[in-house]
Design an enzyme around this catalytic site. Structure first.
Site, PDB file in Angstrom:
ATOM      1  N   MET B   1       1.012 -19.218  26.433  1.00 18.85           N
ATOM      2  CA  MET B   1       0.885 -20.129  25.301  1.00 18.85           C
ATOM      3  C   MET B   1       0.217 -19.400  24.135  1.00 18.85           C
ATOM      4  O   MET B   1      -0.009 -18.209  24.195  1.00 18.85           O
ATOM      5  CB  MET B   1       0.056 -21.362  25.708  1.00 18.85           C
ATOM      6  CG  MET B   1       0.711 -22.143  26.826  1.00 18.85           C
ATOM      7  SD  MET B   1       2.029 -23.200  26.234  1.00 18.85           S
ATOM      8  CE  MET B   1       2.536 -23.919  27.796  1.00 18.85           C
ATOM      9  N   CYS B   2      -0.156 -20.148  23.132  1.00 18.96           N
ATOM     10  CA  CYS B   2      -0.582 -19.509  21.891  1.00 18.96           C
ATOM     11  C   CYS B   2      -1.632 -20.387  21.228  1.00 18.96           C
ATOM     12  O   CYS B   2      -1.998 -21.426  21.744  1.00 18.96           O
ATOM     13  CB  CYS B   2       0.607 -19.387  20.943  1.00 18.96           C
ATOM     14  SG  CYS B   2       2.119 -18.822  21.737  1.00 18.96           S
ATOM     15  N   GLN B   3      -2.106 -19.971  20.096  1.00 18.79           N
ATOM     16  CA  GLN B   3      -2.935 -20.844  19.271  1.00 18.79           C
ATOM     17  C   GLN B   3      -2.431 -20.832  17.830  1.00 18.79           C
ATOM     18  O   GLN B   3      -1.886 -19.829  17.366  1.00 18.79           O
ATOM     19  CB  GLN B   3      -4.416 -20.450  19.352  1.00 18.79           C
ATOM     20  CG  GLN B   3      -5.034 -20.806  20.716  1.00 18.79           C
ATOM     21  CD  GLN B   3      -6.555 -20.939  20.691  1.00 18.79           C
ATOM     22  OE1 GLN B   3      -7.175 -21.098  19.648  1.00 18.79           O
ATOM     23  NE2 GLN B   3      -7.141 -20.882  21.870  1.00 18.79           N
ATOM     24  N   ILE B  78      -1.531 -16.812  16.897  1.00 17.28           N
ATOM     25  CA  ILE B  78      -1.817 -15.722  17.839  1.00 17.28           C
ATOM     26  C   ILE B  78      -1.098 -16.051  19.131  1.00 17.28           C
ATOM     27  O   ILE B  78      -1.104 -17.186  19.601  1.00 17.28           O
ATOM     28  CB  ILE B  78      -3.333 -15.514  18.057  1.00 17.28           C
ATOM     29  CG1 ILE B  78      -4.040 -16.833  18.370  1.00 17.28           C
ATOM     30  CG2 ILE B  78      -3.969 -14.844  16.833  1.00 17.28           C
ATOM     31  CD1 ILE B  78      -5.522 -16.681  18.690  1.00 17.28           C
TER      32      ILE B  78
END
Lengths: 277, 277
Positions: B1-3, B78
């Site tokens: 996953m990511c932010q 990110i």
């Protein structure tokens, strides 16, 4: 008007030596100071750096210099605005997705009476003739081929649409999908291919010298396209009016010879051009 | 996953304080290290910086920090890869032209069984579910409206297409056309609006403190959206599942409240999240 720089290689290559000479024309050795942009293909992806400040002094261009990105296909542009304000949306190179690929385009010239694109699927964002022309090419290609056709079909189609647009004015451009690079000349465009045996090159704009034999391997092939030659001791081929050159893996793979004629001073002839003559 | 990180303002604002905390999560305070990207609107134009190196240590991110670009709309991402290799073409934010505007999109989540886009006018370039979902939104919008409709019609249409895609998995995203910014939450997304009286803020990731009263003017409004809060002494609103927030000129102008429920740990809960809870 503007100046163009393109590089197509068979091995990831650092364009900094050429770019550093080129960007001096954006404020130091010439006056193409209305922004700059450079796009580096990395696989199917593109890193693009743009600034509306002069390329010679832009901190973004300094960052590009420091980072030494290696790429198979690079397109750079320094702008001297004719149509459209000096701002980021009018800064080349322009990028559009065609058949699941990034296509990158930069133009030097001036086109008038372009077709109305306001109902098109692919519309220009800024107010330059250049981006509108690129969108027209993209729209025409997507309408002709729903899926990516063969390379020959792409080259034929780009050639046909270009010949249509070239009637509207001066249309020097460089175009790449990350695999191949196409150059079309209306007035001023030069190219060369560097391959073994590699030697020294001396930049026109500041006399800096590089010895490519320290950097290149035996099989490396690097083709460069530029509005005006960047080095003084290499043999740059001047393209003729209406000429096309198609590069792949650092080599010229197809050429359409244009019409010979006197160089046209359409405003792009600055110091860089005179010094190279 | 990511932010995800988004900023929408009524005056050009420097995002560096927030971005410097955010990018620590890309290798220092958390493990979202599979590349980063940040897009700054400047008028209708976009400057975008991407790297496949971790945002915390990328020289491109260092360049972004040094340049202090001011913008009305910024989207950063990110990455912690789920679908698609770690490379530039899979690096958010993604950009497409819609109705002559740049639309910028970044996603956190995971979608499965997306519609086949191989015959679409707008096709993904990389291999992420995120870019495919964005292309699906772009295609749907362009097919519904040949020219740019009203803002209300755009918001309604984005909402409808989003609800269709959200059935396929986790779909937290931030989307902007340079005028407005839309945030949709499936699992984790927080926002706040900074306005007068401005005070101090302390970053969660390294305790750095800023006093916005030294930088902001009386009428300034700055809304920030982030997967997890970036500061420890400000009130971040946690969005509910299925919720939408529409920002313009730094303010929330429309909201669709989602379904309250327990926080879902879908792999995005790292140090940043735990520390902010």
């Amino acid at each position: 008007m503007c100046q163009l720089l393109g590089m197509n290689c068979n091995t990831p290559t650092d364009i900094v030596f050429s770019f550093e000479g080129f960007r001096r024309r954006a404020g130091l050795t010439d006056s193409h100071s209305d922004g700059f942009g450079i796009a580096f293909f990395e696989g199917k992806g593109v890193r693009v750096f743009r600034d509306d400040k002069p390329g010679a002094s832009s901190p973004i261009a300094d960052c590009v210099k420091q980072y030494h990105i290696k790429s198979l296909n690079v397109i750079a542009h320094i702008r001297k605005a004719t149509q459209g304000e000096v701002n980021i949306e009018n800064t080349h190179p322009f990028i559009r997705e065609i058949w699941g690929e990034n296509w990158v385009f930069a133009h030097n010239g001036n086109l008038n009476n372009l077709p109305d694109m306001s109902d098109s699927f692919c519309q220009p964002i800024g107010s330059t003739d250049s981006e509108a022309a690129f969108c027209y090419i993209a729209e025409q290609l997507k309408n002709r081929f729903r899926k990516k056709p063969t390379e020959e079909e792409i080259f034929d189609a780009v050639q046909q649409v270009t010949q249509e647009l070239a009637k509207l004015g001066t249309f020097n451009f460089i175009l790449s999908n990350g695999e191949w690079m196409i150059a079309h000349c209306s007035t001023n465009l030069h190219y060369l291919t560097r391959q073994a045996p590699f030697g020294k090159a001396c930049r026109i704009d500041d006399d800096d010298v590089i010895d490519f034999s320290h950097y290149a391997a035996e099989g490396d092939k690097v083709s460069l396209i530029s509005t005006f030659p960047l080095t003084k001791n290499e043999c740059w081929h001047k393209m003729e009016r209406g000429g096309f050159v198609f590069f792949k893996e650092g080599e010229k793979i197809r050429e359409i010879i244009g019409v010979p004629g006197p160089a046209v001073d359409d405003g792009t002839l600055g110091k860089g051009g005179l010094k190279a003559a």
